[in-house]
Design a protein around this motif. Structure first.
Motif, PDB file in Angstrom:
ATOM      1  N   ARG A  47      -8.087  10.412  -5.151  1.00 19.74           N
ATOM      2  CA  ARG A  47      -8.291   9.251  -6.443  1.00 19.74           C
ATOM      3  C   ARG A  47      -7.905   9.538  -7.199  1.00 19.74           C
ATOM      4  NH1 ARG A  47     -13.106   7.289  -2.603  1.00 19.74           N
ATOM      5  NH2 ARG A  47     -12.158   6.451  -1.431  1.00 19.74           N
ATOM      6  N   GLN A 105       0.998   8.365  -3.961  1.00 20.43           N
ATOM      7  CA  GLN A 105       1.570   6.994  -4.345  1.00 20.43           C
ATOM      8  C   GLN A 105       2.486   7.135  -4.936  1.00 20.43           C
ATOM      9  OE1 GLN A 105       0.684   4.815  -1.854  1.00 20.43           O
ATOM     10  NE2 GLN A 105      -0.114   5.901  -0.847  1.00 20.43           N
ATOM     11  N   LYS A 118      -4.192   2.054  -8.329  1.00 18.65           N
ATOM     12  CA  LYS A 118      -4.409   0.812  -7.566  1.00 18.65           C
ATOM     13  C   LYS A 118      -5.081   1.016  -6.480  1.00 18.65           C
ATOM     14  CE  LYS A 118       0.327  -0.162  -8.390  1.00 18.65           C
ATOM     15  NZ  LYS A 118       1.713   0.242  -8.178  1.00 18.65           N
ATOM     16  N   VAL A 119      -4.448   2.089  -6.109  1.00 14.89           N
ATOM     17  CA  VAL A 119      -5.319   2.848  -4.907  1.00 14.89           C
ATOM     18  C   VAL A 119      -7.380   2.982  -5.286  1.00 14.89           C
ATOM     19  CG1 VAL A 119      -5.640   5.490  -3.637  1.00 14.89           C
ATOM     20  CG2 VAL A 119      -4.316   4.412  -4.220  1.00 14.89           C
ATOM     21  N   TYR A 121      -8.413   0.752  -6.925  1.00 14.59           N
ATOM     22  CA  TYR A 121      -8.495  -0.756  -7.532  1.00 14.59           C
ATOM     23  C   TYR A 121      -9.141  -1.159  -5.573  1.00 14.59           C
ATOM     24  CZ  TYR A 121      -8.294  -5.617  -7.694  1.00 14.59           C
ATOM     25  OH  TYR A 121      -8.352  -7.051  -8.116  1.00 14.59           O
ATOM     26  N   ARG A 122      -7.520  -1.594  -5.181  1.00 17.85           N
ATOM     27  CA  ARG A 122      -7.804  -1.363  -3.230  1.00 17.85           C
ATOM     28  C   ARG A 122      -9.101  -1.830  -2.833  1.00 17.85           C
ATOM     29  NH1 ARG A 122      -2.912   0.476  -1.859  1.00 17.85           N
ATOM     30  NH2 ARG A 122      -3.887   2.086  -1.353  1.00 17.85           N
ATOM     31  N   ASP A 123      -9.748   0.114  -3.140  1.00 19.47           N
ATOM     32  CA  ASP A 123     -10.778   0.814  -2.368  1.00 19.47           C
ATOM     33  C   ASP A 123     -11.919  -0.117  -3.105  1.00 19.47           C
ATOM     34  OD1 ASP A 123      -9.366   2.758  -0.878  1.00 19.47           O
ATOM     35  OD2 ASP A 123     -10.038   4.395  -2.517  1.00 19.47           O
ATOM     36  N   VAL A 125     -11.587  -3.302  -4.460  1.00 19.31           N
ATOM     37  CA  VAL A 125     -12.333  -4.815  -3.337  1.00 19.31           C
ATOM     38  C   VAL A 125     -12.994  -4.401  -2.058  1.00 19.31           C
ATOM     39  CG1 VAL A 125     -10.344  -6.482  -2.894  1.00 19.31           C
ATOM     40  CG2 VAL A 125     -10.270  -5.757  -5.015  1.00 19.31           C
ATOM     41  N   LYS A 126     -11.793  -4.001  -1.166  1.00 16.21           N
ATOM     42  CA  LYS A 126     -12.386  -3.696  -0.115  1.00 16.21           C
ATOM     43  C   LYS A 126     -13.990  -3.195   0.425  1.00 16.21           C
ATOM     44  CE  LYS A 126     -11.186  -0.807   4.028  1.00 16.21           C
ATOM     45  NZ  LYS A 126     -10.954   0.037   4.680  1.00 16.21           N
TER      46      LYS A 126
END
Length: 133
Positions: A47, A105, A118-119, A121-123, A125-126
């Motif tokens: 990451r 990415q 972004k990666v 943040y997405r992880d 949030v998930k």
């Protein structure tokens, strides 16, 4: 999750990649990314970007698929795991230390452009959504 597991999770990352300061790491953060077999999309190897010293005039092959064990460089793993994705070959203009993308990415391949945020943040949030289910 306790602090000992957090330290262990941070240490499990690649030794030559940057680590974010612990004060900004959520308790459920882990730098390892699961690997899928036979993918046509790139898989995040880590990451955070890898800091690498490159030499002028030398050719490098940046792993674009994320399956290489020699991140951020290609070791040929894409032939079996992601045959549709080939490595990006590049030659630097001068001797320097650069940040090479490990999340795969970036829009400025092979160099990091901050897309790993972004990666992450997405992880996060998930993970948060999964925690409250």
């Amino acid at each position: 999750m306790n602090a000992l597991r957090l330290v262990s999770a941070v240490r499990n990352g690649s030794a030559h990649c940057f680590k974010a300061p612990q004060t900004f790491l959520p308790l459920f953060y882990n730098n390892k990314v699961p690997v899928r077999l036979q993918s046509s999309q790139p898989v995040s190897a880590a990451r955070l970007p890898c800091r690498v010293k490159v030499s002028a005039g030398r050719r490098y092959a940046w792993c674009a698929c994320g399956h290489s064990k020699k991140q951020p460089f290609c070791d040929g793993a894409h032939k079996a795991s992601a045959p549709d994705i080939s490595p990006l070959r590049f030659t630097p203009d001068k001797d320097q230390t650069v940040l090479l993308c490990a999340c795969k990415q970036t829009k400025n391949a092979p160099y990091c452009d901050g897309s790993h945020f972004k990666v992450i943040y997405r992880d996060v949030v998930k993970s948060v959504k999964g925690f409250f289910k």
